[in-house]
Design an enzyme around this catalytic site. Sequence first.
Site, short mmCIF file in Angstrom:
data_model
loop_
_atom_site.label_atom_id
_atom_site.label_comp_id
_atom_site.label_asym_id
_atom_site.label_seq_id
_atom_site.Cartn_x
_atom_site.Cartn_y
_atom_site.Cartn_z
N ASP A 126 0.85 -1.19 0.00
CA ASP A 126 0.00 0.00 0.00
C ASP A 126 0.88 1.24 0.00
OD1 ASP A 126 -2.56 1.20 0.02
OD2 ASP A 126 -2.34 1.68 2.13
N HIS A 135 -3.71 14.24 0.32
CA HIS A 135 -3.99 13.41 1.49
C HIS A 135 -2.83 13.48 2.49
CE1 HIS A 135 -5.16 10.03 3.99
NE2 HIS A 135 -4.01 9.42 3.70
N GLU A 146 -10.20 4.21 3.29
CA GLU A 146 -9.24 4.83 2.39
C GLU A 146 -9.63 4.40 0.98
OE1 GLU A 146 -5.19 4.11 3.50
OE2 GLU A 146 -5.28 5.61 5.11
N GLU A 168 -9.01 3.91 -2.67
CA GLU A 168 -7.76 3.73 -3.38
C GLU A 168 -7.99 3.06 -4.72
OE1 GLU A 168 -4.68 1.97 -1.08
OE2 GLU A 168 -5.28 2.93 0.80
N LYS A 198 -4.25 -1.49 10.22
CA LYS A 198 -4.46 -1.61 8.77
C LYS A 198 -4.70 -3.05 8.31
CE LYS A 198 -3.52 2.60 7.07
NZ LYS A 198 -4.38 3.31 6.12
N THR A 203 -8.94 -5.32 3.88
CA THR A 203 -8.82 -4.47 2.69
C THR A 203 -9.81 -5.04 1.68
OG1 THR A 203 -6.48 -4.00 3.09
CG2 THR A 203 -7.30 -3.67 0.86
N GLU A 219 -10.08 13.04 6.91
CA GLU A 219 -9.94 14.30 6.18
C GLU A 219 -11.28 14.99 6.03
OE1 GLU A 219 -7.29 14.07 2.53
OE2 GLU A 219 -7.75 11.96 2.90
#
Length: 404
Positions: A109, A116, A181, A183, A235, A239, A340
């Site tokens: 990743d 960001h 996130e 992506e 993390k 995913t 964010e």
Amino acid sequence: MTARVRPPVADDDPFGPDHLPYGVFAPPGGPFRVGVRLGAYVLDIAALLNDSRFAQPTVNDFLARGPVHWHSVRERLREAARGPLPAEAIHSLASVRLKLPISIGDYVDFYASIDHATRLGGFLRPNGEALLPNWRHLPVGYHGRAGSVVVSGTPVRRPCGQRRTGSGAPEFAPSARLDIEAELGFVVGVGSEVGTSIAVDDFADHVFGVALVNDWSARDIQAWEGQPLGPFLGKSFATSMAAWITPLAALEFARIAVPEQTPEPLSYLRGQQDWGFDIDVRVHWNGVPVSAPPYRAMYWSAAQMLAHLTVNGAGTRSGDLFASGTISGPRQDQSGSFIELSGNGAHPVDVGGCERTFLADGDTVLLTATAPGPGGARIALGEVSGEILPALIGGVHRTEETTM
């Protein structure tokens, strides 16, 4: 004689004959096999092309055959998709089961969005430089956990771990700052030997295609455990990846120049065939569109990520996955993460009349994306969705009060 039919697919369908993303599906009562999506249908490649090598539960073998074979198969599929098809090769998308299309050996990743990284760095270092000294010199990344990459639609259980309390001491508890996130993932087709590297200009010889990715993140666990070695439990719990891989060939009209990079990168990160992608992502929170991250704003290109990943001699294999890191643009409403979007929790987001900063149990997140296609048309990448389940401690579901 085998009956032939033409599936009802509109000329402007974002999954039309000029797209044809690859996935792995199982028809009712049948085994998993490789197919391509055409509108609201799945085409069984083994049956359509009379090629038993596609009667497999992953696309890894096909990926390993390389660009010449990818191109040949794609052209045959595009030609076939424009005419009547054998009835036995056509399946309604609603009738099949989908699984992760690749067997992933390694997952990396990256952290390639300057917007960001600047916003997140401002939260972490409010009295210092948002970007660390190395950020503009190399694509920062970390090795993730391939075993917890799951296909779109798989529920995600709230993770537990250590998080810092007001006293400064840690406690073990479910994450209260669970995030997303948004992506773009890149799927390696042809691997590289250990001890060799892949040049920027050789990107398209090794990478087969792209898929949307949601790299779920437990921000409170990450903040406590991440010093000094970076992401770990915050993390590695899940995913999510789309069920469909869009070939690079289908993104020909989405290629754009990468943004100017200052200072100029070192020579191994420069090339003549480098490009970015004009892909528009949308983040939907409980069905409400909340942000629109633009992939075109990414600072580091996918080719630079792969070049940096292998420059030390690290090998790659067919089916390996590397992802861009959070896709964010310069505006807050272009944020690819909720930390964010909510200003680190200071400004709750209106989600269908409910105020949220981070994810609550039962929340759902859906990522969608579109890109330019031929003749001004748009293609759509396969979506990524997931629902948050309560944490599980000692075999018991536990709902944690979250910062919402």
